[in-house]
Design a protein around this motif. Structure first.
Motif, short mmCIF file in Angstrom:
data_model
loop_
_atom_site.label_atom_id
_atom_site.label_comp_id
_atom_site.label_asym_id
_atom_site.label_seq_id
_atom_site.Cartn_x
_atom_site.Cartn_y
_atom_site.Cartn_z
N VAL A 13 0.76 -1.57 -0.25
CA VAL A 13 0.19 -0.27 0.08
C VAL A 13 0.62 1.17 0.14
N ILE A 14 2.19 1.05 0.99
CA ILE A 14 2.85 2.52 1.27
C ILE A 14 3.61 2.36 0.22
N LEU A 15 3.71 1.80 -1.36
CA LEU A 15 5.04 1.84 -1.96
C LEU A 15 3.93 2.21 -2.49
N GLU A 16 2.55 1.62 -3.60
CA GLU A 16 1.92 2.00 -4.38
C GLU A 16 1.81 3.26 -4.66
N ARG A 17 1.42 3.84 -2.75
CA ARG A 17 0.72 5.27 -3.62
C ARG A 17 2.71 5.82 -3.12
N ILE A 18 3.81 5.78 -2.94
CA ILE A 18 5.32 6.69 -3.41
C ILE A 18 5.52 6.50 -4.84
N MET A 19 4.93 5.65 -5.20
CA MET A 19 4.47 5.29 -6.68
C MET A 19 3.98 6.38 -7.98
N VAL A 20 2.39 6.54 -7.26
CA VAL A 20 2.41 7.94 -7.76
C VAL A 20 2.59 8.73 -6.97
N ALA A 21 3.26 9.11 -5.74
CA ALA A 21 3.34 10.07 -5.89
C ALA A 21 4.82 11.14 -7.19
N SER A 80 5.12 12.58 4.28
CA SER A 80 4.04 12.77 3.73
C SER A 80 2.56 11.48 3.14
N ILE A 81 3.25 10.63 2.52
CA ILE A 81 2.48 9.38 1.88
C ILE A 81 2.05 8.79 3.71
N VAL A 82 3.08 8.65 4.43
CA VAL A 82 2.97 7.33 5.58
C VAL A 82 1.22 8.64 6.85
N GLU A 83 1.48 9.89 6.83
CA GLU A 83 1.01 10.82 6.96
C GLU A 83 -0.25 10.80 6.82
N GLU A 84 -0.61 10.86 5.56
CA GLU A 84 -1.38 10.67 5.23
C GLU A 84 -2.14 8.81 5.71
N GLU A 115 -5.77 8.30 7.69
CA GLU A 115 -6.97 7.30 6.94
C GLU A 115 -6.82 6.10 7.96
N LEU A 116 -5.78 5.51 8.21
CA LEU A 116 -6.31 4.17 8.94
C LEU A 116 -7.15 4.42 9.87
N SER A 117 -6.53 5.63 10.50
CA SER A 117 -7.48 6.10 12.35
C SER A 117 -8.74 6.12 11.99
N VAL A 118 -9.24 7.30 11.08
CA VAL A 118 -11.06 7.04 11.09
C VAL A 118 -11.64 6.17 10.68
N LYS A 119 -10.66 4.84 10.01
CA LYS A 119 -11.29 3.61 9.06
C LYS A 119 -11.48 3.04 9.99
N ALA A 120 -10.32 3.00 11.22
CA ALA A 120 -10.80 1.39 12.43
C ALA A 120 -11.21 2.60 13.87
N LYS A 121 -11.43 3.99 13.86
CA LYS A 121 -11.74 4.77 14.65
C LYS A 121 -11.30 4.77 15.75
N TRP A 122 -10.12 4.59 15.60
CA TRP A 122 -7.97 4.95 16.25
C TRP A 122 -9.10 6.50 17.13
N PRO A 169 -0.06 6.82 17.00
CA PRO A 169 -0.63 6.97 15.76
C PRO A 169 0.13 5.41 15.89
N TYR A 170 -0.23 5.11 14.76
CA TYR A 170 -0.50 3.78 13.76
C TYR A 170 0.57 3.89 12.88
N TYR A 171 1.64 3.96 12.65
CA TYR A 171 2.82 4.36 11.96
C TYR A 171 3.52 5.52 13.07
N GLY A 172 3.80 5.09 13.65
CA GLY A 172 4.29 6.54 14.85
C GLY A 172 6.35 5.86 15.01
#
Length: 114
Positions: free
Chosen positions: A22-30, A67-71, A75-82, A89-92
């Protein structure tokens, strides 16, 4: 299988291949399409190797990944309602290591920022 991010200083950071994908895919899009081939030798499905990046580009690559990891954190915290305040933080740890990578490498003018 897992992936690893190797930093200029400090311990590496490990992640499972699915989440790294997931991270790699977003990096390559950027990354600009014409620049993607230049990333192949330090960024792939097995991870990211900062020592293999040209020293003048490490800062901008670290900023882009941060910047990608912070995004993703948001997203993950909202989705999981953390409750980020309670659980941290996830990925802290990755965020801390990326910030350190930025600090130990001088700014390079953002040549590779996506």
């Amino acid at each position: 299988m897992s992936a690893v991010i190797v930093f200029t200083e400090g311990d590496p950071w490990f992640i499972n291949s699915r989440n790294w994908g997931v991270i790699l895919e977003r990096i390559m899009v950027a990354v600009q399409p014409e620049d993607r081939r230049s990333f192949d030798w330090f960024l792939n499905e097995t991870g990211l190797d900062f020592p293999s990046i040209e020293p003048a580009s490490r800062n901008s690559v670290a900023r882009m990944v941060l910047s990608i990891v912070e995004e993703l954190q948001v997203e993950l915290s909202v989705k999981a309602k953390w409750d980020v305040a309670a659980s941290g933080p996830y990925y802290g740890d990755l965020v801390s290591k990326l910030r350190n990578e930025i600090d130990v490498n001088p700014a390079d003018g953002g040549a590779l920022d996506g």
